[in-house]
Design an enzyme around this catalytic site. Sequence first.
Site, short mmCIF file in Angstrom:
data_model
loop_
_atom_site.label_atom_id
_atom_site.label_comp_id
_atom_site.label_asym_id
_atom_site.label_seq_id
_atom_site.Cartn_x
_atom_site.Cartn_y
_atom_site.Cartn_z
CB CYS A 2 39.71 34.60 31.15
SG CYS A 2 38.48 34.67 29.85
NE ARG A 27 40.44 33.63 36.73
CZ ARG A 27 40.01 34.57 37.56
NH1 ARG A 27 40.19 34.42 38.87
NH2 ARG A 27 39.41 35.64 37.12
CD1 TRP A 76 33.61 32.46 29.33
CD2 TRP A 76 34.04 30.62 30.51
NE1 TRP A 76 32.41 31.94 29.71
CE2 TRP A 76 32.64 30.81 30.43
CE3 TRP A 76 34.53 29.53 31.21
CZ2 TRP A 76 31.74 29.94 31.03
CZ3 TRP A 76 33.63 28.67 31.80
CH2 TRP A 76 32.26 28.88 31.72
CG ASN A 112 41.34 37.62 32.21
OD1 ASN A 112 41.61 36.96 31.22
ND2 ASN A 112 41.69 37.26 33.43
N GLY A 113 37.94 39.90 30.50
CA GLY A 113 36.83 40.84 30.58
C GLY A 113 36.04 40.89 29.30
CD GLU A 495 25.68 25.80 48.41
OE1 GLU A 495 26.87 25.47 48.20
OE2 GLU A 495 25.12 26.74 47.81
CE LYS A 499 28.84 23.69 46.58
NZ LYS A 499 28.13 24.75 45.88
CD GLU A 502 28.28 24.25 41.74
OE1 GLU A 502 28.49 25.30 41.09
OE2 GLU A 502 28.38 24.20 42.97
CG HIS A 518 0.95 26.07 45.78
ND1 HIS A 518 -0.40 26.41 45.83
CD2 HIS A 518 1.38 26.09 47.07
CE1 HIS A 518 -0.76 26.63 47.08
NE2 HIS A 518 0.29 26.44 47.86
CE LYS A 617 36.21 29.05 44.01
NZ LYS A 617 35.31 28.15 44.75
#
Length: 622
Positions: A2, A27, A76, A112-113, A495, A499, A502, A518, A617
Site C-alpha cells: 500500500c 509498492r 493492496w 496502511n497495515g 537469487e 528474479k 517474480e 534425490h 516492494k
Amino acid sequence: MCGIVGYVGKKQAAPILLDGLAKLEYRGYDSAGLAVRDGDALAEVVKEKGKLKELSDKIDGGRALKGNCGIGHTRWATHGAPSQINAHPHVSGNCSRSGSGPVESDVVGVHNGIIENYQELRDKLLKHGYQFYSETDTEVVIKLIDYYYKKYQIGPVDAIAKTMVRVRGSYALEVMFKDHPNEIWVARKESPMIIGIADGDCYIASDVPAILRYTRQVYYIGNMEMAKLSDGKATFYNLDGDEIQKELTEINWDAEAAEKGGFEHFMIKEIHEQPKAVEDTLTSVVKNGKIDLSNVGLTEEDIKNTSQITIVACGSAWHVGMVGQYVMEDLARIPVRVELASEFRYRKPILDKNQLVIVISQSGETADSLAALREAKANGINTLGIVNVMGSSIAREADNVFYTLAGPEISVATTKAYSAQLVAMYCLAIEFAKVRGTIDDEKYKNLIEEMLTIPDKIGNILLDKERIQWFAAKYANAHDIFFIGRGIDYALSLEGSLKLKEISYIHSEAYAAGELKHGTISLIEDGTLVVGSLTQPDLYEKTISNMVECKARGAYLFGLTSVGNYKTEDTCDFVTYIPKVDPHFAASLAVIPLQLLGYYVSVAKGLDVDKPRNLAKSVTVE
C-alpha cells in the site's frame, strides 16, 4: 505494501497527492483514492478500482478536485476484495455505493497495515449503532476514532490515542476531522511513515520517493506516536497526548534518482546503477586500503567476543545472507546461521548472549525482519542492521547499522540494493577475518584490492548484454526453468530463480546441484532449461557432472562461468562469461547476467516489469 500520501499547505492538494501516489506505485496496489477538503467545506472523496491512471482521469489530473488539504491511498487488498467500495479513503458515516462524493462524516481516513482484532471491534461498534458499507479493517478503525471522538467529547489527539490503545496490529494512519479544517492527523505503529516540511507546506508519505521533488527535510514519526500537520509545521505527541520534540533529518537522495532517466523501466535503470551503488557502499567503509567500521558501530572487541552469527532476512536479502554465510565462515572461521525472518520469530530460537544477529532489509521496514530484530534485542543479543534507508525502523532500533548506499530503488525486483548488501557482507567478513586472525595482512590487503575491482567489472558485463537479450527472447515461453549450483553458486542460483519467477511468471526453482539426484531430476525432460552457475573453481567439475546428467535427459544447458573456463562450451548449449574475480566475490558479478535474463524474459513477454502482479516492494505486514 500500500501507499499513503498527504498534503496540507498553500497549493492545490489533489495534483500533489496523485504525483505522490504515482511515485509509490511500485509498492503494489489494486485500487486508489483521495479525500480533499477546501477550507471549511466537506471532504470530497474519489476512489477507483484498478490503476492510478483511472483515478487521475476521473478528476482531470487533480484539477477537478479543489482544496489545499488532502490524503491519498493506493490499496493492496487484505480484508475485502479489490473493489471501489473497499478502496480508501473510508469515512465514519455511511456513503454512496461507489464510496465517492462529498461526505458528511466527522472523520475521513486512510490506513496502511493490518488490524488483527478488527472483527471484535466491528461487533462492538455494531452494538453502538454503527453500520458498515465495506469489508475492510480500515473502516472499522475510522469508525472507532469517531466513536471515541463523540462519546467522550474529546479532541483528535485523545480520540486517536484511545483508538491506538484498543487496536491490535500494524498501521500508518492519516485522518481528517470535519471540525478541524486544514489539519491532517497521523499515527503510526510498525508501518512506515515520513513527514516532510517545506515553505509552509506539510507532506506525508509511506516512502521517501513520494515527496523527494518537494522537500528533503523530513521527520520520522516513531512507533506509537501521533502528529498534527497544519500551518506548515508538524506537532508530535506520545500516547499520553503530551507534546514531544523531533529533529528534522535531511534526505541525501537525488530526486532524479527516483525517475527513469531515459530507461524503459526502473529495473533496467537500477541494473545499470549497480557499479555506483557498489562503489559508494564500499568507499563508505574502505578508507586508505583498510576497512573502517567505526561508523557502523562494531568495535574490534565486539568482533573478537562474537561467538557466532545469525543472519536474518527475507527474499533477496536472505539470499545475500546465504552468500554471506559461505564467505564469512570460510574467511573468518566463525559459525554462521542464515534464518528466514518469518521462521526465526516463531520458532523460539536458541540464542547465545555473545552472538551477533545481522538483519538485512533494503527498506528497513520489513515486518518479519523487524520482528526478528526485536526478538534478538529482547534476549539481550547484539544486533546489526544492513539497511538502505536512513531513519528506517531497523536502522533506528538496531544496536549497529551498516548503511548501503544504493539510493532509492523503485522496481519491485531488487537489483542494486542486493548488490550493495553483498559487498557490505564482504566487508564484514574480511574485517572479522582480520581481527580474529584467520587471515594475514597480505591476504587482507589482497582481498580489499580485489573487492574494489567489482564496480568496474560489473560495468564491463553490462557492456555486453545483447547476447542475454537474444537468449531471453528465445526462452520467453518456457514453462519450467531450473537453476543449479554448489556453495556460493547455490546461493546465487536462489537469487537468479527468484528474479526470473517474480517478474516473468515462469515457474523456476533453484537447487543445490548435488540434490538433483534425490528427486528433482525426475522433472527434467526434453527442452527443459537448466541454468548452471560455475564460478567456484573447487566445485566446477562436480556441478558440470550434474549438468551432464540433466543433458542426458534432454535438458538445454545454460552455463554461467568465469573467463578462462572455455571447456564449459563443450558441455553447455549456451555460455555467458563473467570477468575473473576472487571466488568469494563471484556472486557480485554472476548475478548481473541472471538479473538481465529475468528482465529481458519479462520484456519479451510484454509484462509490467517494475510492478509484477501480487507483489509489493516493501512487505510491511505479515
